[in-house]
Scaffold this active site. Structure first.
Site: not given
Length: 452
Positions: A91, A93-94, A114, A127, A180, A187, A253-254
Site C-alpha cells: 500500500g 508506504g511513503r 513520494k 517513509g 508527481r 493500480r 502494484d507499479n
C-alpha cells in the site's frame, strides 16, 4: 493560491470510493522545506503555475490543503505481485494522494507524493525519499515525456533537512519530498486487493470509478475496463522499448490502469539494443530486463483479468487479454517509426522496416541514442557501413514526418545513461550545485520540441 480560477478546477472524486479504499494520513513535519525544483510547465496544465514559491512550499512541502479538493491526504490501499510473488501487505508506504484537479483536456489528475512520511502501510520503512532519488525521478520523467512515453510528471522536489541511512547510497544522505502529477494512482494491485478480500461491491465500485473518472465513460462494465487497460498498457510497453527505457520494477502494484508510467526507482536507459539489459541490481533473473518488459506488463494485466473474474465471466476476459500481443505489435511499429522520424506506409512494409532496424541494432551494438539521432527523418549517414545497407534500402521509400531544421539537430544526441545521471548528481552532493540538473532538463525539453 491559484489566481486563474478558470484554469484551476479542483475535484475530490476519490472520496466517493469510501474509507475502505484509503487511510487518512498526515505528512511528516520536516525540519526544513527548501524548494529545489518546480515544474511550471506541468503546473500550468492544472492552474498551479501562478503560486509564489512560498505558497508552493506550503502546498507541496507542508501539504496545506489546496482549496476545493481533498480535505486531507489519503494513503491508498492495494496489494500486488512483487517479482511474481503475491504480497498482501503493501500500500502507500511513503506517499499519499492529496489533491485532484482537472487538466486542460478535462482529465482527472492526481497530485501524489513520494517521501512524505510514514503511513499505516510503511511496515519497517521510514517513509522518506533521498534527495538523489528525487533528482533521478526528475530526470526519468523529463526524458520519458520528451520521448513520447505516457508518464507521470515530476511537479515538485523539496529538500527536507533530514539525514537518511540507505544501503544503496553513501549514508547519511539528504532527504526530499517529491510531488508527481499523474492521470490517476489506481493500480492493478488496487483490484488485486479487492479480489483477495472477495469484495464484490468494492470491485464494482472501483471499476465504475475508473471508467467514469479516468476514461470518461458512464459504465461499470469490467470488460470495458480491461479493454482499455490492455490497449493502454500495450502502448506503454511499446513506447518503453522505443525509448530504450528499462523501468526496473514492473510489479503489478507499479502498473497504473491508465497506462501511464510512474514510480521510478532503479530505472536505466539501455546503451544498446540489448534484450538482457537490466536496471535493478536485485533483478538477478532478469525478470524485468529490457527485452522482457512487454512480457512483464502483459503478465501484470493478466492479474487484473484474474481479479475481475470476481464480477465477470472468464471467457470474455481471456479473449481481451489475448489482444495484448497483436496490439503490442501495432504499437511497437508505430513507436519505432516515430523515433525514426518517418511516416508509416503499409503494415507489411512498416513491420519489415522495424525488424530490419532491430536486427541491425542488436548485431552491431550501436549506441541507441546516436543511431536515432543520426537516422531521424529516414536517412542514414554514410558512416554506417555494410551491416546497415538492408536498413538503408528499407528506408529509401519512406518520407520524413518532420524535417531537421530545429536547432537540436545541429548538435549531438541527448542521452540519459547512468554515467551522466551520476555526473549530474555529483555537484549537487559535493557543493550544492544544481546547474547541471537545470541545464539537462532544458536540453531534454529542447529534444522533445524537435521530436514532437
Amino acid at each position: 493560491m491559484p489566481t486563474h480560477p478558470q484554469a484551476y478546477r479542483p475535484e475530490a472524486a476519490l472520496t466517493a470510493l469510501g474509507p475502505t479504499f484509503w487511510d487518512p494520513v498526515a505528512a511528516a513535519d520536516f525540519p526544513a522545506t527548501q524548494l529545489r525544483f518546480r515544474n511550471d510547465r506541468a503546473a500550468a496544465e492544472v492552474g498551479l503555475d501562478t503560486l509564489t514559491d512560498a505558497e508552493w512550499t506550503e502546498g507541496f512541502g507542508r501539504f496545506v490543503p489546496l482549496p476545493g479538493t481533498l480535505p486531507q491526504p489519503l494513503a491508498l490501499r492495494y496489494h500486488g505481485h512483487q517479482f511474481r510473488t503475491y504480497n498482501p501487505e503493501i500500500g502507500d508506504g511513503r506517499g499519499f494522494t492529496f489533491a485532484q484537479l482537472r487538466d486542460a483536456q478535462g482529465r482527472l489528475m492526481d497530485l501524489g507524493t513520494k517521501g512524505s512520511g510514514q503511513t499505516p502501510h510503511s511496515r519497517f520503512g521510514d517513509g522518506r525519499l533521498t534527495l538523489k532519488g528525487g533528482v533521478r525521478e526528475i530526470l526519468a520523467t523529463e526524458m520519458l515525456e520528451a520521448l513520447n512515453v505516457p508518464t507521470s510528471r515530476t511537479l515538485s522536489l523539496i529538500e527536507t533537512g533530514e539525514e537518511l541511512t540507505r544501503g544503496d547510497e553513501p549514508s547519511p544522505t539528504r532527504s526530499a519530498v517529491l510531488v508527481r502529477l499523474s492521470h490517476g494512482h489506481i493500480r492493478i494491485g488496487t483490484f488485486q486487493r479487492l479480489a483477495y478480500l472477495q469484495d464484490e461491491d468494492g470491485m464494482r465500485a472501483l471499476v465504475g470509478y475508473v471508467l467514469r473518472n479516468l476514461y470518461g465513460e458512464e459504465s461499470d462494465d469490467p470488460l470495458r475496463l480491461l479493454d482499455h487497460v490492455v490497449t493502454r498498457t500495450a502502448r506503454l510497453a511499446a513506447r518503453y522499448m522505443a525509448a530504450g527505457f528499462v523501468h526496473g520494477v514492473l510489479n503489478s502494484d507499479n502498473i497504473n490502469v491508465t497506462g501511464e508510467s510512474f514510480d521510478y526507482g532503479p530505472w536505466r536507459f539501455a546503451p544498446t539494443w540489448d534484450p538482457a539489459f537490466t536496471a535493478a541490481y536485485f533483478d538477478h533473473a532478469g525478470l524485468y530486463a529490457f527485452g522482457r518488459q512487454p512480457e512483464a506488463i502483459h503478465w501484470d494485466v493478466m492479474q487484473l483479468a484474474a481479479s475481475l473474474r470476481l464480477i465477470a465471466d472468464s471467457d470474455p476476459l481471456i479473449a481481451l487479454i489475448e489482444q495484448f500481443g497483436p496490439l503490442y505489435q501495432l504499437e511497437i511499429t508505430a513507436a519505432l517509426l516515430w523515433r525514426l522520424g518517418v511516416r508509416p506506409r503499409t503494415p507489411e512494409q512498416d513491420r519489415a522496416l522495424v525488424q530490419t532496424m532491430e536486427r541491425a541494432l542488436r548485431t552491431t551494438a550501436t549506441p541507441m541514442d546516436r543511431f536515432f539521432f543520426d537516422v531521424f527523418g529516414g536517412t542514414l549517414p554514410d558512416g554506417y557501413g555494410d551491416d546497415w545497407q538492408p536498413l538503408r534500402d528499407a528506408l529509401a521509400s519512406y518520407a520524413p514526418r518532420k524535417d531537421r531544421s530545429h536547432p537540436y539537430w545541429q548538435g549531438s544526441p541527448c542521452a540519459m545513461l547512468i554515467d551522466e545521471v551520476e555526473a549530474i548528481w555529483s555537484p549537487i552532493a559535493e557543493r550544492d550545485d544544481w546547474s547541471a540538473l537545470h541545464a539537462k532538463v532544458a536540453r531534454v525539453r529542447t529534444m522533445g520540441e524537435a521530436l514532437a
